[in-house]
Write a protein that holds these residues in place. Sequence first.
Motif, PDB file in Angstrom:
ATOM      1  N   GLY A  58       0.814  -1.212   0.000  1.00 55.25           N
ATOM      2  CA  GLY A  58       0.000   0.000   0.000  1.00 55.25           C
ATOM      3  C   GLY A  58       0.848   1.262   0.000  1.00 55.25           C
ATOM      4  O   GLY A  58       0.527   2.243  -0.674  1.00 55.25           O
ATOM      5  N   GLY A  59       1.937   1.245   0.764  1.00 58.24           N
ATOM      6  CA  GLY A  59       2.829   2.405   0.775  1.00 58.24           C
ATOM      7  C   GLY A  59       3.591   2.550  -0.526  1.00 58.24           C
ATOM      8  O   GLY A  59       3.761   3.651  -1.054  1.00 58.24           O
ATOM      9  N   LEU A  60       4.069   1.429  -1.058  1.00 60.59           N
ATOM     10  CA  LEU A  60       4.830   1.481  -2.312  1.00 60.59           C
ATOM     11  C   LEU A  60       3.953   1.807  -3.514  1.00 60.59           C
ATOM     12  O   LEU A  60       4.450   2.309  -4.523  1.00 60.59           O
ATOM     13  CB  LEU A  60       5.549   0.154  -2.543  1.00 60.59           C
ATOM     14  N   TRP A  94      -1.695  -3.475  10.881  1.00 60.17           N
ATOM     15  CA  TRP A  94      -0.960  -3.482   9.620  1.00 60.17           C
ATOM     16  C   TRP A  94      -1.916  -3.700   8.456  1.00 60.17           C
ATOM     17  O   TRP A  94      -1.793  -3.045   7.409  1.00 60.17           O
ATOM     18  CB  TRP A  94       0.090  -4.588   9.608  1.00 60.17           C
ATOM     19  N   ALA A  95      -2.862  -4.625   8.615  1.00 58.18           N
ATOM     20  CA  ALA A  95      -3.826  -4.902   7.550  1.00 58.18           C
ATOM     21  C   ALA A  95      -4.702  -3.678   7.295  1.00 58.18           C
ATOM     22  O   ALA A  95      -4.983  -3.326   6.138  1.00 58.18           O
ATOM     23  CB  ALA A  95      -4.690  -6.104   7.916  1.00 58.18           C
ATOM     24  N   THR A  96      -5.123  -3.011   8.360  1.00 60.10           N
ATOM     25  CA  THR A  96      -5.938  -1.807   8.203  1.00 60.10           C
ATOM     26  C   THR A  96      -5.147  -0.705   7.509  1.00 60.10           C
ATOM     27  O   THR A  96      -5.681   0.006   6.651  1.00 60.10           O
ATOM     28  CB  THR A  96      -6.435  -1.323   9.575  1.00 60.10           C
ATOM     29  N   ALA A  97      -3.876  -0.567   7.865  1.00 57.40           N
ATOM     30  CA  ALA A  97      -3.034   0.445   7.213  1.00 57.40           C
ATOM     31  C   ALA A  97      -2.915   0.159   5.721  1.00 57.40           C
ATOM     32  O   ALA A  97      -2.995   1.088   4.900  1.00 57.40           O
ATOM     33  CB  ALA A  97      -1.656   0.470   7.859  1.00 57.40           C
ATOM     34  N   GLY A  98      -2.735  -1.093   5.351  1.00 52.35           N
ATOM     35  CA  GLY A  98      -2.669  -1.447   3.932  1.00 52.35           C
ATOM     36  C   GLY A  98      -3.963  -1.142   3.207  1.00 52.35           C
ATOM     37  O   GLY A  98      -3.954  -0.634   2.078  1.00 52.35           O
TER      38      GLY A  98
END
Length: 135
Positions: A58-60, A94-98
Amino acid sequence: MPFDAQGRTVSDDGRYWWNGTEWLPIDALAPAQPQGVATYAVRVVPTNGLAIASAVVGGLSWFMCPFIGAVAAVVMGHMAKGEIRRTQEGGEGWATAGQVLGYAHLAVYGLFLLVFFSVCGGLAALGTLGNATNP
């Protein structure tokens, strides 16, 4: 039974001493646990790898593979949350952030496409209006 320099009863191999109720190790590097000290068992919860991958992708996706990366982050985030519910692993954050990064990127990408096509479509329509009035 042999005794040590402090007058304690020592085991035959010299590794333990008798305190009256139990055998305790003599080794100074590993002292016996004092009586009355509470011990707690700590459960280490592993983090779901798919959740971490979702956040990383998600960040990349903001820098590389914009559309495909965002979709992959959202899909992996949903799959990771399902696995976390099933296996009781950690990593829901982490999953929510993605998912948030993926959905936000898709929203920005969609808004960009909407504005792009509406502006280009509007200019194309204006260009055809001038030609339609001349026979």
